[in-house]
Design a protein around this motif. Sequence first.
Motif, PDB file in Angstrom:
ATOM      1  N   PRO A 289      -8.458   4.063  -6.364  1.00  0.00           N
ATOM      2  CA  PRO A 289      -8.349   4.089  -4.901  1.00  0.00           C
ATOM      3  C   PRO A 289      -7.349   3.081  -4.348  1.00  0.00           C
ATOM      4  O   PRO A 289      -6.747   3.306  -3.292  1.00  0.00           O
ATOM      5  CB  PRO A 289      -9.774   3.766  -4.442  1.00  0.00           C
ATOM      6  CG  PRO A 289     -10.402   3.043  -5.581  1.00  0.00           C
ATOM      7  CD  PRO A 289      -9.817   3.651  -6.811  1.00  0.00           C
ATOM      8  N   ARG A 290      -7.132   1.965  -5.058  1.00  0.00           N
ATOM      9  CA  ARG A 290      -6.212   0.950  -4.562  1.00  0.00           C
ATOM     10  C   ARG A 290      -4.789   1.498  -4.431  1.00  0.00           C
ATOM     11  O   ARG A 290      -4.052   1.128  -3.513  1.00  0.00           O
ATOM     12  CB  ARG A 290      -6.228  -0.274  -5.482  1.00  0.00           C
ATOM     13  CG  ARG A 290      -7.559  -1.029  -5.483  1.00  0.00           C
ATOM     14  CD  ARG A 290      -7.563  -2.140  -6.534  1.00  0.00           C
ATOM     15  NE  ARG A 290      -6.571  -3.157  -6.212  1.00  0.00           N
ATOM     16  CZ  ARG A 290      -6.806  -4.205  -5.427  1.00  0.00           C
ATOM     17  NH1 ARG A 290      -8.001  -4.361  -4.890  1.00  0.00           N
ATOM     18  NH2 ARG A 290      -5.871  -5.086  -5.201  1.00  0.00           N
ATOM     19  N   LEU A 295      -0.405   3.201  -0.745  1.00  0.00           N
ATOM     20  CA  LEU A 295       0.490   4.246  -0.233  1.00  0.00           C
ATOM     21  C   LEU A 295       0.263   4.473   1.252  1.00  0.00           C
ATOM     22  O   LEU A 295       1.214   4.673   2.023  1.00  0.00           O
ATOM     23  CB  LEU A 295       0.274   5.555  -1.001  1.00  0.00           C
ATOM     24  CG  LEU A 295       0.783   5.599  -2.438  1.00  0.00           C
ATOM     25  CD1 LEU A 295       0.366   6.911  -3.099  1.00  0.00           C
ATOM     26  CD2 LEU A 295       2.296   5.438  -2.501  1.00  0.00           C
ATOM     27  N   ARG A 296      -0.993   4.427   1.677  1.00  0.00           N
ATOM     28  CA  ARG A 296      -1.319   4.613   3.100  1.00  0.00           C
ATOM     29  C   ARG A 296      -0.736   3.483   3.949  1.00  0.00           C
ATOM     30  O   ARG A 296      -0.247   3.707   5.055  1.00  0.00           O
ATOM     31  CB  ARG A 296      -2.844   4.674   3.230  1.00  0.00           C
ATOM     32  CG  ARG A 296      -3.364   4.723   4.615  1.00  0.00           C
ATOM     33  CD  ARG A 296      -3.146   6.051   5.301  1.00  0.00           C
ATOM     34  NE  ARG A 296      -4.155   6.215   6.319  1.00  0.00           N
ATOM     35  CZ  ARG A 296      -4.305   5.425   7.377  1.00  0.00           C
ATOM     36  NH1 ARG A 296      -3.496   4.415   7.548  1.00  0.00           N
ATOM     37  NH2 ARG A 296      -5.255   5.642   8.247  1.00  0.00           N
ATOM     38  N   ILE A 297      -0.780   2.262   3.440  1.00  0.00           N
ATOM     39  CA  ILE A 297      -0.157   1.139   4.130  1.00  0.00           C
ATOM     40  C   ILE A 297       1.362   1.331   4.184  1.00  0.00           C
ATOM     41  O   ILE A 297       1.996   1.122   5.225  1.00  0.00           O
ATOM     42  CB  ILE A 297      -0.511  -0.183   3.420  1.00  0.00           C
ATOM     43  CG1 ILE A 297      -2.006  -0.478   3.566  1.00  0.00           C
ATOM     44  CG2 ILE A 297       0.319  -1.344   3.970  1.00  0.00           C
ATOM     45  CD1 ILE A 297      -2.507  -1.581   2.645  1.00  0.00           C
ATOM     46  N   VAL A 340      -5.488   4.444  13.049  1.00  0.00           N
ATOM     47  CA  VAL A 340      -6.411   5.523  12.696  1.00  0.00           C
ATOM     48  C   VAL A 340      -7.220   5.062  11.482  1.00  0.00           C
ATOM     49  O   VAL A 340      -6.686   4.489  10.533  1.00  0.00           O
ATOM     50  CB  VAL A 340      -5.672   6.850  12.417  1.00  0.00           C
ATOM     51  CG1 VAL A 340      -4.733   6.744  11.238  1.00  0.00           C
ATOM     52  CG2 VAL A 340      -6.669   7.979  12.200  1.00  0.00           C
ATOM     53  N   SER A 341      -8.512   5.270  11.535  1.00  0.00           N
ATOM     54  CA  SER A 341      -9.413   4.664  10.557  1.00  0.00           C
ATOM     55  C   SER A 341      -9.424   5.420   9.227  1.00  0.00           C
ATOM     56  O   SER A 341      -9.390   6.660   9.229  1.00  0.00           O
ATOM     57  CB  SER A 341     -10.820   4.625  11.147  1.00  0.00           C
ATOM     58  OG  SER A 341     -11.656   3.823  10.380  1.00  0.00           O
ATOM     59  N   PRO A 342      -9.464   4.708   8.111  1.00  0.00           N
ATOM     60  CA  PRO A 342      -9.406   3.260   7.985  1.00  0.00           C
ATOM     61  C   PRO A 342      -8.005   2.742   8.316  1.00  0.00           C
ATOM     62  O   PRO A 342      -7.014   3.264   7.803  1.00  0.00           O
ATOM     63  CB  PRO A 342      -9.759   3.003   6.519  1.00  0.00           C
ATOM     64  CG  PRO A 342      -9.357   4.253   5.806  1.00  0.00           C
ATOM     65  CD  PRO A 342      -9.585   5.370   6.778  1.00  0.00           C
ATOM     66  N   ARG A 348      -5.523  -3.363   4.104  1.00  0.00           N
ATOM     67  CA  ARG A 348      -4.977  -4.630   3.577  1.00  0.00           C
ATOM     68  C   ARG A 348      -6.095  -5.598   3.236  1.00  0.00           C
ATOM     69  O   ARG A 348      -6.039  -6.311   2.212  1.00  0.00           O
ATOM     70  CB  ARG A 348      -4.045  -5.256   4.611  1.00  0.00           C
ATOM     71  CG  ARG A 348      -2.729  -4.513   4.823  1.00  0.00           C
ATOM     72  CD  ARG A 348      -1.912  -5.160   5.948  1.00  0.00           C
ATOM     73  NE  ARG A 348      -0.786  -4.354   6.317  1.00  0.00           N
ATOM     74  CZ  ARG A 348       0.410  -4.382   5.743  1.00  0.00           C
ATOM     75  NH1 ARG A 348       0.607  -5.219   4.727  1.00  0.00           N
ATOM     76  NH2 ARG A 348       1.392  -3.615   6.146  1.00  0.00           N
ATOM     77  N   HIS A 349      -7.115  -5.626   4.075  1.00  0.00           N
ATOM     78  CA  HIS A 349      -8.253  -6.508   3.828  1.00  0.00           C
ATOM     79  C   HIS A 349      -8.950  -6.131   2.515  1.00  0.00           C
ATOM     80  O   HIS A 349      -9.284  -7.002   1.698  1.00  0.00           O
ATOM     81  CB  HIS A 349      -9.242  -6.412   4.998  1.00  0.00           C
ATOM     82  CG  HIS A 349     -10.487  -7.221   4.814  1.00  0.00           C
ATOM     83  ND1 HIS A 349     -10.536  -8.581   5.041  1.00  0.00           N
ATOM     84  CD2 HIS A 349     -11.737  -6.873   4.403  1.00  0.00           C
ATOM     85  CE1 HIS A 349     -11.743  -9.034   4.796  1.00  0.00           C
ATOM     86  NE2 HIS A 349     -12.496  -8.014   4.405  1.00  0.00           N
ATOM     87  N   ILE A 350      -9.162  -4.824   2.315  1.00  0.00           N
ATOM     88  CA  ILE A 350      -9.814  -4.365   1.089  1.00  0.00           C
ATOM     89  C   ILE A 350      -9.010  -4.785  -0.144  1.00  0.00           C
ATOM     90  O   ILE A 350      -9.569  -5.262  -1.136  1.00  0.00           O
ATOM     91  CB  ILE A 350      -9.993  -2.840   1.122  1.00  0.00           C
ATOM     92  CG1 ILE A 350     -10.996  -2.442   2.209  1.00  0.00           C
ATOM     93  CG2 ILE A 350     -10.469  -2.323  -0.234  1.00  0.00           C
ATOM     94  CD1 ILE A 350     -11.025  -0.957   2.499  1.00  0.00           C
TER      95      ILE A 350
END
Length: 354
Positions: A289-290, A295-297, A340-342, A348-350
């Motif tokens: 998942p990381r 990629l989303r960031i 938009v969540s997350p 970044r926090h995760i």
Amino acid sequence: MSFFSDEFISYLDAHADLIDQESGRYGDDLLERIAAEGAFRVGVPEAFGGTGGKLQDVVEVLAELAQHSLTAAFISWGHRTFIDNILHSDNAFFRDRYLDRLLTGEYAGATALSNAVKHLSELEDLNVTIRKEGEAYKLYGRLPWVTNARARDFITIFVAGFEEEERSPIVLAIPSNAANFHRSRDLEFVSLQGSNTAALTFDGVVLDKNWVLADDAGDFLKENRPAFLGFQFGLAFGLAEKSLSEVEDNLDRRWVLEEEYHDALSELNRIKDELYQGLENPHYFVERPRELFQLRIDIVDVVAQSLLLELQAGGGATYFKAAESGFIRRWNEGAFLPIVSPSAVQLRHILQVN
């Protein structure tokens, strides 16, 4: 090659600003117009009334919508994600009773799993709880931000936890006509106003066992998170592609931007390639998942860069209210993608703490 008909794209272009800025008729009708194009059948097995295909195909459909209206892409993301979740549930109730009406847009799928995704990463408590009262279990709580919560005929999916019971949170889907289930007025947004986004309140809703999609929310969400997040990329891809196409059209007179344009385009293509390679293997992002979070960031940054390049390429002409390029709408739409969540900050926090 376009998935959508010329007639639909012309309609969407003509009404994109209204859909973006106003609640009401155009937003209410939009989901059914998109459904009439067959968009929600893509990636759904033919045995369930779909046209088959891969998760990547769904992303491409959403990206094409986002090139013309992020509101259209956003409501389609929520709706298609809802369909994906009921397809992967062991409970056939919603597939048997509602899938046909979801594929046609008669019912709207209101995905409210953001709270649950954040809860899974220990960022937030669950907003809805289940309390035993006599022989019945009842739902209490409030979901503060739910899209596709139309005034008529929608089903929302979310996660609720049990009060005073050592049981795992469960995944639920509840039709809008349930007793003691209330919708607020539309939330007031800077953009995407036609997305039928409202708060939902549960004031003692009696739990029907048919509504339980999964008895273990953690396992269900981990398995379905790649589609939940992966489909979101369609919004960003379409917006970035549209902005970069506008930049390209102006490079002959804004040639000084050419290197930045090619850098942004290269980064966009890298992210798309890595996402599609990961989605090709159903377990890849479940186990990693990381990589999906990063990629989303990254894509949020690409959208921001693309919009800034578009502004510079178009110059002052893009800043007039009467400008026909649609830039100001895209600028406002782009401001939505980091939150938009997350959100990008939550991801970044995760990555920092885990």
